[in-house]
Design a protein around this motif. Structure first.
Motif, PDB file in Angstrom:
ATOM      1  N   GLY A   1      13.116   9.430 -15.896  1.00  0.00           N
ATOM      2  CA  GLY A   1      11.967   8.680 -16.400  1.00  0.00           C
ATOM      3  C   GLY A   1      11.251   7.871 -15.338  1.00  0.00           C
ATOM      4  O   GLY A   1      10.309   7.145 -15.647  1.00  0.00           O
ATOM      5  N   GLU A   2      11.677   7.981 -14.058  1.00  0.00           N
ATOM      6  CA  GLU A   2      11.018   7.201 -13.008  1.00  0.00           C
ATOM      7  C   GLU A   2       9.679   7.850 -12.632  1.00  0.00           C
ATOM      8  O   GLU A   2       9.478   9.040 -12.854  1.00  0.00           O
ATOM      9  CB  GLU A   2      11.921   7.072 -11.766  1.00  0.00           C
ATOM     10  N   ARG A   3       8.789   7.051 -12.077  1.00  0.00           N
ATOM     11  CA  ARG A   3       7.461   7.535 -11.726  1.00  0.00           C
ATOM     12  C   ARG A   3       7.485   8.125 -10.315  1.00  0.00           C
ATOM     13  O   ARG A   3       7.918   7.471  -9.374  1.00  0.00           O
ATOM     14  CB  ARG A   3       6.472   6.364 -11.781  1.00  0.00           C
ATOM     15  N   LEU A   4       7.012   9.378 -10.190  1.00  0.00           N
ATOM     16  CA  LEU A   4       6.983  10.055  -8.890  1.00  0.00           C
ATOM     17  C   LEU A   4       5.539  10.298  -8.481  1.00  0.00           C
ATOM     18  O   LEU A   4       4.661  10.474  -9.335  1.00  0.00           O
ATOM     19  CB  LEU A   4       7.719  11.400  -8.957  1.00  0.00           C
ATOM     20  N   GLU A   5       5.302  10.330  -7.178  1.00  0.00           N
ATOM     21  CA  GLU A   5       3.956  10.655  -6.678  1.00  0.00           C
ATOM     22  C   GLU A   5       4.077  11.638  -5.516  1.00  0.00           C
ATOM     23  O   GLU A   5       5.126  11.732  -4.875  1.00  0.00           O
ATOM     24  CB  GLU A   5       3.224   9.390  -6.234  1.00  0.00           C
ATOM     25  N   PRO A   6       2.985  12.395  -5.237  1.00  0.00           N
ATOM     26  CA  PRO A   6       3.065  13.379  -4.136  1.00  0.00           C
ATOM     27  C   PRO A   6       3.045  12.692  -2.769  1.00  0.00           C
ATOM     28  O   PRO A   6       2.304  11.736  -2.548  1.00  0.00           O
ATOM     29  CB  PRO A   6       1.808  14.234  -4.337  1.00  0.00           C
TER      30      PRO A   6
ATOM     31  N   LEU B   1       9.622   8.881  -5.095  1.00  0.00           N
ATOM     32  CA  LEU B   1       9.408   7.661  -5.868  1.00  0.00           C
ATOM     33  C   LEU B   1       8.068   6.997  -5.526  1.00  0.00           C
ATOM     34  O   LEU B   1       7.621   7.041  -4.388  1.00  0.00           O
ATOM     35  CB  LEU B   1      10.545   6.668  -5.601  1.00  0.00           C
ATOM     36  N   TRP B   2       7.477   6.356  -6.536  1.00  0.00           N
ATOM     37  CA  TRP B   2       6.207   5.642  -6.385  1.00  0.00           C
ATOM     38  C   TRP B   2       6.336   4.599  -5.276  1.00  0.00           C
ATOM     39  O   TRP B   2       7.275   3.819  -5.238  1.00  0.00           O
ATOM     40  CB  TRP B   2       5.868   4.981  -7.713  1.00  0.00           C
ATOM     41  N   ALA B   3       5.375   4.592  -4.342  1.00  0.00           N
ATOM     42  CA  ALA B   3       5.494   3.726  -3.164  1.00  0.00           C
ATOM     43  C   ALA B   3       5.024   2.298  -3.418  1.00  0.00           C
ATOM     44  O   ALA B   3       5.183   1.438  -2.562  1.00  0.00           O
ATOM     45  CB  ALA B   3       4.693   4.325  -2.007  1.00  0.00           C
ATOM     46  N   GLY B   4       4.420   2.027  -4.588  1.00  0.00           N
ATOM     47  CA  GLY B   4       3.921   0.678  -4.854  1.00  0.00           C
ATOM     48  C   GLY B   4       2.438   0.576  -4.556  1.00  0.00           C
ATOM     49  O   GLY B   4       1.794   1.546  -4.144  1.00  0.00           O
ATOM     50  N   PRO B   5       1.857  -0.618  -4.734  1.00  0.00           N
ATOM     51  CA  PRO B   5       0.406  -0.772  -4.541  1.00  0.00           C
ATOM     52  C   PRO B   5       0.013  -0.636  -3.068  1.00  0.00           C
ATOM     53  O   PRO B   5       0.750  -1.024  -2.174  1.00  0.00           O
ATOM     54  CB  PRO B   5       0.121  -2.199  -5.047  1.00  0.00           C
ATOM     55  N   LEU B   6      -1.179  -0.046  -2.846  1.00  0.00           N
ATOM     56  CA  LEU B   6      -1.723   0.086  -1.488  1.00  0.00           C
ATOM     57  C   LEU B   6      -3.040  -0.680  -1.425  1.00  0.00           C
ATOM     58  O   LEU B   6      -3.787  -0.705  -2.405  1.00  0.00           O
ATOM     59  CB  LEU B   6      -1.995   1.563  -1.149  1.00  0.00           C
ATOM     60  N   SER B   7      -3.321  -1.271  -0.262  1.00  0.00           N
ATOM     61  CA  SER B   7      -4.585  -2.006  -0.133  1.00  0.00           C
ATOM     62  C   SER B   7      -5.731  -0.998  -0.023  1.00  0.00           C
ATOM     63  O   SER B   7      -5.587   0.065   0.577  1.00  0.00           O
ATOM     64  CB  SER B   7      -4.546  -2.887   1.112  1.00  0.00           C
ATOM     65  N   GLY B   8      -6.867  -1.341  -0.620  1.00  0.00           N
ATOM     66  CA  GLY B   8      -8.021  -0.437  -0.595  1.00  0.00           C
ATOM     67  C   GLY B   8      -8.910  -0.714   0.598  1.00  0.00           C
ATOM     68  O   GLY B   8      -8.458  -1.205   1.636  1.00  0.00           O
ATOM     69  N   ARG B   9     -10.194  -0.428   0.436  1.00  0.00           N
ATOM     70  CA  ARG B   9     -11.168  -0.632   1.509  1.00  0.00           C
ATOM     71  C   ARG B   9     -11.271  -2.124   1.824  1.00  0.00           C
ATOM     72  O   ARG B   9     -11.316  -2.950   0.910  1.00  0.00           O
ATOM     73  CB  ARG B   9     -12.512  -0.084   1.015  1.00  0.00           C
ATOM     74  N   ASN B  10     -11.306  -2.482   3.100  1.00  0.00           N
ATOM     75  CA  ASN B  10     -11.309  -3.911   3.434  1.00  0.00           C
ATOM     76  C   ASN B  10     -12.709  -4.462   3.670  1.00  0.00           C
ATOM     77  O   ASN B  10     -12.862  -5.598   4.094  1.00  0.00           O
ATOM     78  CB  ASN B  10     -10.430  -4.176   4.674  1.00  0.00           C
ATOM     79  N   ARG B  11     -13.728  -3.674   3.396  1.00  0.00           N
ATOM     80  CA  ARG B  11     -15.103  -4.163   3.521  1.00  0.00           C
ATOM     81  C   ARG B  11     -15.879  -3.885   2.255  1.00  0.00           C
ATOM     82  O   ARG B  11     -15.618  -2.890   1.574  1.00  0.00           O
ATOM     83  CB  ARG B  11     -15.816  -3.477   4.694  1.00  0.00           C
TER      84      ARG B  11
END
Length: 616
Positions: free
Chosen positions: A400-405, A480-490
């Motif tokens: 049931g864990e969340r996976l991502e490519p 496994l899901w890597a967690g939140p990533l920062s988006g565009r910084n501008r």
């Protein structure tokens, strides 16, 4: 007639299409005085522009008394669907590797597929005429690759040739320079086995690829596995399912109207064809990739074609901007839907789903390049539409864990830029797998990175390495899901009204950001006209003109000098936009815009999202 069926496998730009040119030339397909375009197999205009192969194509040459059917395959992992289909038609493959770069991620991806099917390889170390070529080092790297891919002893002991596609030479021994491709043709005849096909018995064939003719309709291409077929024969079409004999269920019947074989670059019309030959069959209205064509009195299904699932999806919407319908021929939801579902007939790695609204469709593919090529093709055909930001397709694990490519990322860059590359990949959750420094000034690094982390990185990487770095990636695994990533910084500058861009307005705005538009371009409220130098969006007036008065001044107007705008390409736009933005794609323009065009609506949405976050 003796037949050999081979595929040519290589990474992007390692020279396989140029090699096919030379094979056709030296086998006498072209007349001595015939003018032939370079990379003649890359017939699609997009392929010629980008210098990459996108679609698998068939050709053939005759050497002594043997016909060699050749399939030129794409080198990019995003077009792996093309490769997975055609490998079922061949009995061996030429593995082409650059004598300086060595095996790259895409080579590993495609070669792994071919070895798993039990195909016999011939390794060509190509571009030995490069000044930085190291054929013996690459020879060892290919052997390591074959070991990693668990090749059988027979596959591991394959012949090695040293070639130059540009010069059209091949040799088995580096000490004896080659003069022609004769050693290559002789090695193909001696190494690649004849097709494992039985001439006796009822007709059976698997459809591996499709073509379309406005005169003949859909054309199915594949290798005849058993028996013979004649023009006028009635055949049965069996859908994808379990291989083996089929019961008395319903099946489609069709009549073979035309039969073609591949002779050089032409299609030769046949009356009959036997087992082992690669043929194109017309007249089968319901033909699809993976279907089996058999004799109607002997329903026997072949194993279908397994294609890996897509990893990235986008929303494609009907264009509803104020400039909609001015540049495109096909602008309605019905036309967009028809075109996307027509693409599914030959693009097996693509998925299209309807959404709650008839004006939006979810399109899933192997990667940004895979989806970008589809959009560019549609755009050139006259379609007008909007595209959302690409997003990854997550899966659920066994518990049931969340996976991502995750992608395998390979970077070649000068030693001086290693620090900045590591610094940028850290926040994107990349993990280093290995790093090699051969001491030639270039460092090779291999990372495992979430597919989300790669979105928007390519253009940043080229800027960071001043255009000297090389970046390649391929699908690695679901983890496994890597967690939140920062988006565009501008942030971005957004036009606050409709009109035409004026140079005077841009001159006053250009010190605050990088422009995407130039004087004379039409703009509308909510359209993105520039990248801001700071975080946070800014509403600006790009149509502001200088007030003309009758007051004379002694000082002349200062010269308005504008910096050239950043050219927005489809790939750059897909990487650049955020979730609240869209790309407007028309045959002549690419525009970036906000989903909500009105500034008041955007502010209301931002307030409600802020409130929802604080309540959590």
């Amino acid at each position: 007639m003796k037949i050999r069926n081979i595929a040519i496998i290589a990474h992007v730009d390692h020279g396989k299409t140029t090699l096919v040119d030379q094979m056709l030339r030296q086998a006498g397909v072209f007349r001595a005085n015939q003018q032939v375009a370079e990379r003649v197999m890359d017939s699609n205009p997009l392929e010629r522009e980008r210098g990459i192969t996108i679609l698998a194509k068939n050709t053939s040459v005759r050497w002594s008394d043997t016909k060699i059917n050749i399939v030129d395959t794409p080198g990019h992992a995003d077009f792996g669907g093309e490769v997975e289909r055609i490998l079922r038609m061949v009995d061996g493959f030429l593995l082409l590797v650059d004598a300086a770069e060595g095996p790259m991620p895409q080579t590993r991806f495609v070669a792994g597929k071919a070895l798993a099917l039990g195909l016999k390889p011939i390794v060509l170390v190509n571009k030995i005429d490069r000044p930085d070529a190291e054929p013996m080092r690459v020879h060892d790297e290919v052997l390591e690759l074959l070991m990693d891919l668990e090749a059988t002893p027979e596959q591991f002991n394959c012949p090695f040739l040293y070639t130059s596609s540009r010069l059209g030479t091949a040799t088995l021994d580096l000490d004896e320079p080659g003069t022609t491709l004769t050693p290559l043709f002789d090695t193909i005849l001696g190494t690649i086995p004849p097709p494992k096909a039985t001439e006796a018995g009822p007709f059976q064939m698997l459809i591996s690829t499709l073509d379309y003719s406005s005169y003949l309709g859909r054309i199915g291409i594949g290798r005849i596995e058993r028996g013979q077929v004649h023009v006028g024969d009635t055949v049965a079409l069996l859908g994808i399912g379990e291989p083996g004999p089929v019961g008395d269920g319903a099946f489609e019947q069709a009549k073979i109207v035309k039969l073609f074989a591949f002779e050089g670059l032409e299609r030769a019309e046949l009356e009959t064809a036997s087992a082992g030959e690669i043929v194109a069959v017309a007249g089968l209205a319901g033909v699809e990739i993976g279907k089996t064509v058999t004799a109607p009195d002997h329903l026997d299904r072949l194993a279908g074609i397994a294609v890996e699932e897509p990893t990235i999806s986008v929303d494609m919407l009907v264009n509803n901007s104020p400039l909609a319908g001015r540049e495109g021929k096909f602008v309605t939801g019905r036309q967009l839907r028809e075109r996307l579902y027509r693409e599914l007939e030959r693009n097996v790695a693509l998925r299209v789903e309807d959404t709650d609204t008839p004006y939006a469709f979810t399109v899933s593919g192997r990667g940004e390049l895979h989806l970008g090529i589809l959009m560019e093709t549609m755009r050139r055909e006259g379609y007008e539409f909007q595209v959302s930001r690409p997003r990854i397709i997550p899966r659920e694990g066994p518990n049931g864990e969340r996976l991502e490519p995750y992608e395998e990322l390979m970077i070649d860059c000068p030693e001086g830029y290693v620090g900045v590359v590591m610094e940028k990949l850290g926040p994107r959750r990349a993990t280093m797998l290995d790093m090699k420094n051969p001491g030639l000034g270039m460092v090779r690094m291999r990372f495992k990175i979430p597919a989300r982390g790669l979105l928007g990185y390519r253009s940043e990487f080229l800027t960071d390495t001043r255009g000297t770095g090389i970046i390649h990636h391929r699908f690695f695994e679901y983890d496994l899901w890597a967690g939140p990533l920062s988006g565009r910084n501008r942030g971005v500058m957004v036009a606050d009204r409709e009109g035409v861009v004026v140079a005077y307005a841009l001159f006053n705005l250009q010190e605050r950001g990088t422009m995407f538009v130039q004087p004379g371009d039409p703009v509308y409220e909510g359209m993105i006209i520039a990248e801001h130098v700071r975080p946070g969006d800014m509403d600006v007036n790009a149509t502001k003109e200088k007030k003309l008065t009758n007051m004379r001044t002694t000082a002349a107007d200062e010269m308005i000098i504008l910096e050239p705008p950043r050219q927005v390409t489809l790939e750059l736009a897909l990487e650049y936009i955020e979730d609240d933005e869209l790309i407007e794609v028309t045959p002549t323009s690419l525009r970036l815009r906000k989903r909500l065009l009105g500034a008041t609506e955007r502010r209301k949405l931002a307030r409600s999202e802020k409130r929802a976050l604080s309540e959590e």
